[in-house]
Design an enzyme around this catalytic site. Structure first.
Site, PDB file in Angstrom:
ATOM      1  N   TYR A   1       0.763  -1.162   0.187  1.00 16.27           N
ATOM      2  CA  TYR A   1       0.048  -0.167   0.038  1.00 16.27           C
ATOM      3  C   TYR A   1       1.080   1.255  -0.005  1.00 16.27           C
ATOM      4  O   TYR A   1       0.291   2.329  -0.333  1.00 16.27           O
ATOM      5  CB  TYR A   1      -0.801   0.067   1.329  1.00 16.27           C
ATOM      6  CG  TYR A   1      -1.920  -0.941   1.274  1.00 16.27           C
ATOM      7  CD1 TYR A   1      -2.081  -2.052   0.168  1.00 16.27           C
ATOM      8  CD2 TYR A   1      -2.859  -0.985   2.530  1.00 16.27           C
ATOM      9  CE1 TYR A   1      -3.059  -2.858   0.319  1.00 16.27           C
ATOM     10  CE2 TYR A   1      -3.788  -2.052   2.459  1.00 16.27           C
ATOM     11  CZ  TYR A   1      -3.827  -3.157   1.416  1.00 16.27           C
ATOM     12  OH  TYR A   1      -4.890  -4.085   1.588  1.00 16.27           O
TER      13      TYR A   1
ATOM     14  N   ASN B   1      -5.985 -14.034   0.805  1.00 15.08           N
ATOM     15  CA  ASN B   1      -6.189 -14.717  -0.737  1.00 15.08           C
ATOM     16  C   ASN B   1      -5.675 -16.124  -0.850  1.00 15.08           C
ATOM     17  O   ASN B   1      -5.650 -16.358  -2.067  1.00 15.08           O
ATOM     18  CB  ASN B   1      -5.418 -13.635  -1.939  1.00 15.08           C
ATOM     19  CG  ASN B   1      -6.162 -12.489  -1.695  1.00 15.08           C
ATOM     20  OD1 ASN B   1      -7.227 -12.246  -2.222  1.00 15.08           O
ATOM     21  ND2 ASN B   1      -5.304 -11.434  -1.345  1.00 15.08           N
TER      22      ASN B   1
ATOM     23  N   GLN C   1      -7.684 -13.708   5.220  1.00 15.70           N
ATOM     24  CA  GLN C   1      -8.304 -12.548   4.582  1.00 15.70           C
ATOM     25  C   GLN C   1      -8.758 -12.578   3.034  1.00 15.70           C
ATOM     26  O   GLN C   1      -7.515 -13.003   2.363  1.00 15.70           O
ATOM     27  CB  GLN C   1      -7.520 -11.101   4.786  1.00 15.70           C
ATOM     28  CG  GLN C   1      -8.292  -9.832   4.615  1.00 15.70           C
ATOM     29  CD  GLN C   1      -7.396  -8.809   4.822  1.00 15.70           C
ATOM     30  OE1 GLN C   1      -6.879  -8.160   4.085  1.00 15.70           O
ATOM     31  NE2 GLN C   1      -6.863  -8.466   6.119  1.00 15.70           N
TER      32      GLN C   1
END
Length: 319
Positions: free
Chosen positions: A81, A183, A204
């Site tokens: 990110y 994932n 997640q």
């Protein structure tokens, strides 16, 4: 000053006590209720977290401050990110021990992410330490492998094992209170079955209304193996079928809630932690205001049956 004691003659003895307590004790704000799930190692994880995907460092800084001021206890970020420095600066303004902090390390060989297929173990440890440095913390509450290797879970099995070995070592060194994955599908977990000394505590993945109650049976698999499923993209990347949908809207009107709140509640009521994100304080408040009502079984079943917007839990594996 007017008396707070009711004058009704029928309120006598013990019958009066609940009324008195209700008058003296203010109702707690739903935005500050610390509703959690418990991971396999006993660590408690808040059911609603504030995400920071697609935010640069300055936007992440402002959004995290707003979220924590409103009452969020869980902040989610990731190495790719590229905003962990902003998240870390925001955390400095609050009591670190009251915040559940999640970060992530890229999967091996994913282009431009920096974790080499040929140095999975070494690069995973390096990125783990780098995440802590950028966040300016001594530990995270949860560190995840962000996605499977670029080769997938079957061809990339050795890479998964190398990355997980590094994760276990950092966990045992107390650099994370819990470790998990993101994932991952069943085939990814199969790769770890015989070698893992610590089972991933969280998986997640994408989950929203329209995907069914148990897409590819991943939720039931996780629960059977004591892995907590966690939802990202709970609005289907802003799908109008959810945000302005007839079903979510009709149910929401019954509880004086928005379509978005119904979509989030559908996940939270299953005791699945959910990540939401917003820079607008009103939306942040709405997204955590989920704990003052419960949907009926029929309403949950109706939402379970929706087929739009379609989606799948992972973009790198199918089963």
């Amino acid at each position: 000053r007017a008396s707070i004691i009711p004058s009704s003659a029928t309120m006598v003895g013990l019958d009066f006590l609940p009324v008195l307590l209700s008058l003296l004790v203010p109702e707690a704000s739903s935005a500050t209720v610390a509703t959690t799930v418990t991971l396999a190692n006993g660590v408690k994880m808040p059911l609603v977290g504030a995400g920071t995907w697609q935010y640069n460092s300055s936007v992440a800084y402002e959004s995290v401050i707003k979220a924590l001021e409103i009452g969020y206890k869980h902040i989610d970020t990731a190495h790719d990110y590229e905003n962990q420095d902003g998240v870390g600066r925001a955390l400095k303004k609050f009591n670190r021990t009251s915040i559940f902090l999640t970060s992530k390390i890229p999967g091996c060989g994913v282009p431009s992410q920096g974790v080499s297929m040929f140095k999975c173990y070494e690069d995973t440890k390096k990125f783990f330490i780098e995440d802590l440095r950028l966040l300016d913390v001594e530990y995270v509450d949860l560190m995840l492998l962000h996605f499977p290797p670029i080769l997938g879970c079957r061809l990339g099995c050795q890479a998964i094992r190398s990355q997980w070995k590094a994760m276990e070592e950092m966990y045992k060194a107390k650099k994370a209170r819990a470790i998990g994955v993101s994932n991952y599908c069943q085939s990814c977990f199969k790769c770890l079955e015989k070698i893992a000394t610590v089972t991933p505590m969280v998986n997640q993945f994408k989950y929203h209304v329209g995907m069914g109650a148990d897409p590819i049976k991943l939720i039931s698999y996780c629960r059977k193996n004591k892995i907590v499923p966690q939802a990202y993209s709970p609005l289907g990347n802003g799908s109008p079928d959810i945000i302005h949908g007839n079903i979510t809207g009709t149910i929401g009107a019954h509880y004086n809630k928005s379509s978005v709140q119904i979509a989030l509640k559908w996940i939270v009521q299953k005791e699945i932690p959910v990540l939401t994100k917003a820079t607008n304080p009103k939306y942040l408040k709405d997204d955590i205001d989920l704990f003052d009502f419960e949907m009926s079984d029929d309403e949950l079943t109706l939402l379970d049956s929706q087929e739009e917007p379609a989606g799948r839990p992972s973009f790198l594996c199918l089963s």
